[in-house]
Design a protein around this motif. Structure first.
Motif, mmCIF file in Angstrom:
data_model
loop_
_atom_site.group_PDB
_atom_site.id
_atom_site.type_symbol
_atom_site.label_atom_id
_atom_site.label_comp_id
_atom_site.label_asym_id
_atom_site.label_seq_id
_atom_site.Cartn_x
_atom_site.Cartn_y
_atom_site.Cartn_z
ATOM 1 N N MET A 1 0.810 -1.201 0.000
ATOM 2 C CA MET A 1 0.000 0.000 0.000
ATOM 3 C C MET A 1 0.847 1.255 0.000
ATOM 4 O O MET A 1 0.786 2.025 -0.934
ATOM 5 C CB MET A 1 -0.992 -0.033 1.138
ATOM 6 N N THR A 2 1.669 1.451 1.019
ATOM 7 C CA THR A 2 2.525 2.630 0.954
ATOM 8 C C THR A 2 3.489 2.455 -0.202
ATOM 9 O O THR A 2 4.073 1.397 -0.366
ATOM 10 C CB THR A 2 3.336 2.782 2.242
ATOM 11 N N ASN A 50 7.928 -2.736 2.399
ATOM 12 C CA ASN A 50 6.692 -2.016 2.717
ATOM 13 C C ASN A 50 5.454 -2.788 2.291
ATOM 14 O O ASN A 50 4.456 -2.853 3.018
ATOM 15 C CB ASN A 50 6.684 -0.642 2.028
ATOM 16 N N GLU A 51 5.506 -3.343 1.096
ATOM 17 C CA GLU A 51 4.349 -4.075 0.589
ATOM 18 C C GLU A 51 4.079 -5.316 1.444
ATOM 19 O O GLU A 51 2.948 -5.576 1.840
ATOM 20 C CB GLU A 51 4.586 -4.483 -0.868
ATOM 21 N N HIS A 52 5.136 -6.050 1.711
ATOM 22 C CA HIS A 52 4.989 -7.250 2.541
ATOM 23 C C HIS A 52 4.405 -6.869 3.902
ATOM 24 O O HIS A 52 3.512 -7.537 4.428
ATOM 25 C CB HIS A 52 6.342 -7.938 2.693
ATOM 26 N N GLU A 84 -2.852 -10.183 -1.243
ATOM 27 C CA GLU A 84 -2.366 -9.380 -2.376
ATOM 28 C C GLU A 84 -1.124 -8.583 -1.983
ATOM 29 O O GLU A 84 -0.183 -8.454 -2.766
ATOM 30 C CB GLU A 84 -3.478 -8.445 -2.873
ATOM 31 N N GLU A 85 -1.111 -8.053 -0.758
ATOM 32 C CA GLU A 85 0.068 -7.279 -0.328
ATOM 33 C C GLU A 85 1.303 -8.182 -0.229
ATOM 34 O O GLU A 85 2.411 -7.771 -0.588
ATOM 35 C CB GLU A 85 -0.186 -6.572 1.008
ATOM 36 N N ARG A 86 1.099 -9.419 0.234
ATOM 37 C CA ARG A 86 2.246 -10.349 0.272
ATOM 38 C C ARG A 86 2.746 -10.614 -1.145
ATOM 39 O O ARG A 86 3.949 -10.689 -1.400
ATOM 40 C CB ARG A 86 1.852 -11.664 0.968
ATOM 41 N N ARG A 87 1.796 -10.749 -2.058
ATOM 42 C CA ARG A 87 2.163 -10.963 -3.465
ATOM 43 C C ARG A 87 2.922 -9.748 -4.021
ATOM 44 O O ARG A 87 3.874 -9.893 -4.781
ATOM 45 C CB ARG A 87 0.884 -11.235 -4.269
ATOM 46 N N HIS A 88 2.488 -8.557 -3.631
ATOM 47 C CA HIS A 88 3.204 -7.350 -4.071
ATOM 48 C C HIS A 88 4.647 -7.372 -3.560
ATOM 49 O O HIS A 88 5.565 -6.929 -4.255
ATOM 50 C CB HIS A 88 2.515 -6.069 -3.567
ATOM 51 N N GLY A 89 4.806 -7.846 -2.330
ATOM 52 C CA GLY A 89 6.162 -7.963 -1.775
ATOM 53 C C GLY A 89 7.027 -8.834 -2.670
ATOM 54 O O GLY A 89 8.175 -8.487 -2.993
ATOM 55 N N GLN A 163 -0.082 -4.813 -12.387
ATOM 56 C CA GLN A 163 -0.731 -5.785 -11.484
ATOM 57 C C GLN A 163 -0.876 -5.199 -10.085
ATOM 58 O O GLN A 163 -1.919 -5.310 -9.437
ATOM 59 C CB GLN A 163 0.125 -7.045 -11.345
ATOM 60 N N ILE A 164 0.190 -4.573 -9.608
ATOM 61 C CA ILE A 164 0.147 -3.976 -8.272
ATOM 62 C C ILE A 164 -0.868 -2.838 -8.246
ATOM 63 O O ILE A 164 -1.706 -2.740 -7.341
ATOM 64 C CB ILE A 164 1.554 -3.456 -7.861
ATOM 65 N N TYR A 165 -0.811 -2.008 -9.265
ATOM 66 C CA TYR A 165 -1.700 -0.846 -9.356
ATOM 67 C C TYR A 165 -3.178 -1.282 -9.297
ATOM 68 O O TYR A 165 -3.984 -0.699 -8.578
ATOM 69 C CB TYR A 165 -1.401 -0.126 -10.672
ATOM 70 N N ASP A 167 -4.516 -3.882 -7.972
ATOM 71 C CA ASP A 167 -4.896 -4.297 -6.612
ATOM 72 C C ASP A 167 -5.047 -3.086 -5.693
ATOM 73 O O ASP A 167 -5.970 -3.030 -4.873
ATOM 74 C CB ASP A 167 -3.834 -5.232 -6.015
ATOM 75 N N GLU A 168 -4.134 -2.112 -5.816
ATOM 76 C CA GLU A 168 -4.215 -0.939 -4.927
ATOM 77 C C GLU A 168 -5.501 -0.156 -5.198
ATOM 78 O O GLU A 168 -6.119 0.378 -4.273
ATOM 79 C CB GLU A 168 -2.998 -0.010 -5.088
ATOM 80 N N VAL A 169 -5.898 -0.107 -6.466
ATOM 81 C CA VAL A 169 -7.186 0.534 -6.786
ATOM 82 C C VAL A 169 -8.306 -0.196 -6.037
ATOM 83 O O VAL A 169 -9.186 0.432 -5.440
ATOM 84 C CB VAL A 169 -7.446 0.524 -8.315
#
Ligand code: FE2
Ligand code: FE2
Length: 271
Positions: A1-2, A50-52, A84-89, A163-165, A167-169
């Motif tokens: 997120m951040t 941060n994402e993790h 999803e955040e773990r995946r972003h990590g 992909q990250i974007y 999810d953040e939306v």
């Protein structure tokens, strides 16, 4: 997120975050710009951390939603955000690996999730954190990642960022959607108290974002290839997002967010 690329300072206690194995499997093809590689590795490694770490935040919010009696599908949706955040990590770690670094770092032992149990009902506590996480932090992340994505040339790195974007939306929209659904049922007193709480939330948000978007960070123009952004531009976008998107969005639901933003440094409101 951040969404930023500088490691946080501070906490002495830490644990090892090793995402090398999954990150290596997800490596994108990246352009070769040797003079920017070191700073790109540092940026994406900080993002990985941060994402993790954001996964814990959504796990806390899911627990709070459950405690406040929200429907099970909403609790599950929030739990899904943690995944999803773990995946972003992992995806951010994949960029580190693609650039020749290692998706390995020290993760600070995080602060306890704020439950606000002392002075509010479970619903109100959950709403405070939902506003802070989804309507503030995630909305800022959408703006920052969106700007970075527009500037990045087409390719596998931009596909990863997309992909990250996306999810953040979803994380941001969830908060605004919930607010749409709930605000009619919230009385004026609760909205006032949420406004009071937002003074603190805005102060934290500003402090956190500005600490990670230094004025002096001015990568060369080709830095956009790796998602390296100008600190002053990102700061401007941060303030525009709060003042033109977040504050009016909350005000539309009867939450005194403009007052809160004005009072975020304490006092009665001139800042
Ligand atoms: Fe994320
Ligand atoms: Fe997120």
């Amino acid at each position: 997120m951040t969404w930023h690329g500088r490691p946080s300072r501070g906490p002495s206690a830490s644990v090892r975050l090793d995402l090398r194995e999954p990150a290596r499997r997800a490596r994108p093809a990246v352009p070769h710009l040797p003079h920017l590689t070191a700073s790109a590795i540092a940026t994406w490694r900080a993002r990985m951390l941060n994402e993790h770490g954001s996964a814990r935040v959504f796990e806390g919010l899911a627990r709070q939603f459950e405690g406040a009696g929200f429907e099970a599908h909403l609790v599950e949706e929030v739990r899904g955000f943690a995944d999803e955040e773990r995946r972003h990590g992992v995806l951010c770690g994949a960029v580190v690996e693609a650039l020749g670094g290692e998706a390995l770092t020290e993760a600070p032992v995080g602060e306890a999730y704020p439950e606000h149990a002392d002075d509010a009902t479970p619903l109100e506590s959950a709403l405070r954190n939902m506003l802070s996480i989804c309507c503030l932090s995630e909305t800022v992340a959408v703006a920052l990642i969106g700007a970075e994505r527009i500037e990045m040339p087409a390719g596998e790195l931009r596909d990863l960022l997309t992909q990250i974007y996306a999810d953040e939306v979803g994380h941001s929209r969830f908060g605004w959607r919930m607010l749409d659904a709930l605000s009619q049922r919230l009385d004026d007193e609760i909205k006032e108290r949420l406004g009071d709480y937002l003074e603190v939330a805005f102060a934290h948000l500003e402090e956190h974002e500005l600490a990670h978007l230094p004025e002096g960070s001015l990568p060369p123009p080709e830095g956009v290839v790796y998602g390296l952004c100008s600190g002053p531009d990102a700061r401007g976008l941060f303030f525009d997002t709060v003042e033109q998107v977040i504050v009016p969005g909350l005000e539309r639901h009867g939450i005194p967010a403009r007052r809160a933003w004005m009072r975020r440094h304490g006092g009665a409101g001139l800042s």
